[in-house]
Design a protein around this motif. Structure first.
Motif, PDB file in Angstrom:
ATOM      1  N   GLU A   1       0.808  -1.175   0.000  1.00 34.91           N
ATOM      2  CA  GLU A   1       0.000   0.000   0.000  1.00 34.91           C
ATOM      3  C   GLU A   1       0.872   1.269   0.000  1.00 34.91           C
ATOM      4  N   GLN A   2       1.938   1.211   0.699  1.00 36.73           N
ATOM      5  CA  GLN A   2       2.867   2.341   0.675  1.00 36.73           C
ATOM      6  C   GLN A   2       3.428   2.526  -0.723  1.00 36.73           C
ATOM      7  N   LYS A   3       3.603   1.391  -1.338  1.00 35.38           N
ATOM      8  CA  LYS A   3       4.134   1.444  -2.705  1.00 35.38           C
ATOM      9  C   LYS A   3       3.141   2.151  -3.628  1.00 35.38           C
ATOM     10  N   ARG A   4       1.889   1.809  -3.464  1.00 36.08           N
ATOM     11  CA  ARG A   4       0.853   2.446  -4.283  1.00 36.08           C
ATOM     12  C   ARG A   4       0.753   3.923  -3.980  1.00 36.08           C
ATOM     13  N   ALA A   5       0.844   4.281  -2.743  1.00 34.38           N
ATOM     14  CA  ALA A   5       0.761   5.673  -2.340  1.00 34.38           C
ATOM     15  C   ALA A   5       1.946   6.438  -2.923  1.00 34.38           C
ATOM     16  N   ARG A   6       3.145   5.805  -2.849  1.00 35.92           N
ATOM     17  CA  ARG A   6       4.326   6.437  -3.408  1.00 35.92           C
ATOM     18  C   ARG A   6       4.192   6.572  -4.919  1.00 35.92           C
ATOM     19  N   GLN A   7       3.687   5.540  -5.564  1.00 37.21           N
ATOM     20  CA  GLN A   7       3.502   5.589  -7.024  1.00 37.21           C
ATOM     21  C   GLN A   7       2.480   6.661  -7.388  1.00 37.21           C
ATOM     22  N   GLU A   9       1.827   9.322  -5.603  1.00 42.67           N
ATOM     23  CA  GLU A   9       2.475  10.617  -5.390  1.00 42.67           C
ATOM     24  C   GLU A   9       3.438  10.936  -6.528  1.00 42.67           C
ATOM     25  N   GLU A  10       4.166   9.881  -6.935  1.00 43.15           N
ATOM     26  CA  GLU A  10       5.111  10.078  -8.046  1.00 43.15           C
ATOM     27  C   GLU A  10       4.358  10.468  -9.323  1.00 43.15           C
ATOM     28  N   GLN A  11       3.226   9.784  -9.560  1.00 43.43           N
ATOM     29  CA  GLN A  11       2.431  10.091 -10.755  1.00 43.43           C
ATOM     30  C   GLN A  11       1.884  11.506 -10.677  1.00 43.43           C
ATOM     31  N   GLN A  12       1.445  11.890  -9.482  1.00 42.55           N
ATOM     32  CA  GLN A  12       0.948  13.252  -9.312  1.00 42.55           C
ATOM     33  C   GLN A  12       2.088  14.245  -9.520  1.00 42.55           C
ATOM     34  N   GLY A  13       3.247  13.880  -8.967  1.00 39.28           N
ATOM     35  CA  GLY A  13       4.418  14.746  -9.138  1.00 39.28           C
ATOM     36  C   GLY A  13       4.809  14.838 -10.599  1.00 39.28           C
ATOM     37  N   VAL A  14       4.791  13.704 -11.306  1.00 39.48           N
ATOM     38  CA  VAL A  14       5.104  13.685 -12.739  1.00 39.48           C
ATOM     39  C   VAL A  14       4.076  14.510 -13.500  1.00 39.48           C
ATOM     40  N   GLY A  15       2.803  14.352 -13.117  1.00 42.98           N
ATOM     41  CA  GLY A  15       1.741  15.123 -13.766  1.00 42.98           C
ATOM     42  C   GLY A  15       1.943  16.613 -13.570  1.00 42.98           C
ATOM     43  N   LYS A  16       2.315  16.990 -12.331  1.00 40.28           N
ATOM     44  CA  LYS A  16       2.559  18.403 -12.053  1.00 40.28           C
ATOM     45  C   LYS A  16       3.751  18.924 -12.846  1.00 40.28           C
TER      46      LYS A  16
END
Length: 130
Positions: A1-7, A9-16
């Protein structure tokens, strides 16, 4: 689940980051278009200044030509020659009209003489018949 949350966040960060990069690309395009427009305007102004300077030089050259004493003298001579030619032509026209008038008078006198001659001949023929 942490992995999904990190992914996530990473996707949101990449999107931003992608969104920010897209905005930067748009700004770059607007800046480039503005620079091109500025360069075009600058070139147009420079061309206008060059054209104005060229036109001014040409006008100054024309002014010097108009004021050139030799040109002024030639123009005055040409005008005098034209006036003389017109005078000669007018004189010739008047002479031609006078000659036509004399010719018309001579033709009238000739017709009158012919008419008088015919009358004399007719009177002579009538006198012989009687």
């Amino acid at each position: 689940e942490q992995k999904r949350a990190r992914q996530s966040e990473e996707q949101q960060g990449v999107g931003k980051v992608q969104l920010a990069l897209g905005e930067l690309d748009e700004q770059d395009k607007r800046i480039q278009a503005h620079r091109e427009k500025e360069n075009t305007l600058r070139n147009t102004i420079e061309e206008g200044v060059l054209l104005e300077a060229e036109a001014k030089k040409e006008a100054q050259f024309m002014d010097r030509m108009l004021q050139d004493p030799d040109r002024v003298r030639r123009r005055e001579e040409a005008q005098a020659n034209l006036a003389e030619a017109k005078t000669v032509q007018d004189t010739m026209d008047q002479s031609e009209r006078a000659a036509r008038l004399q010719l018309d008078r001579a033709m009238l006198a000739l017709r009158e003489a012919e008419f008088a001659h015919r009358r004399v001949l007719e009177e002579a023929a009538t006198a012989e018949e009687t």
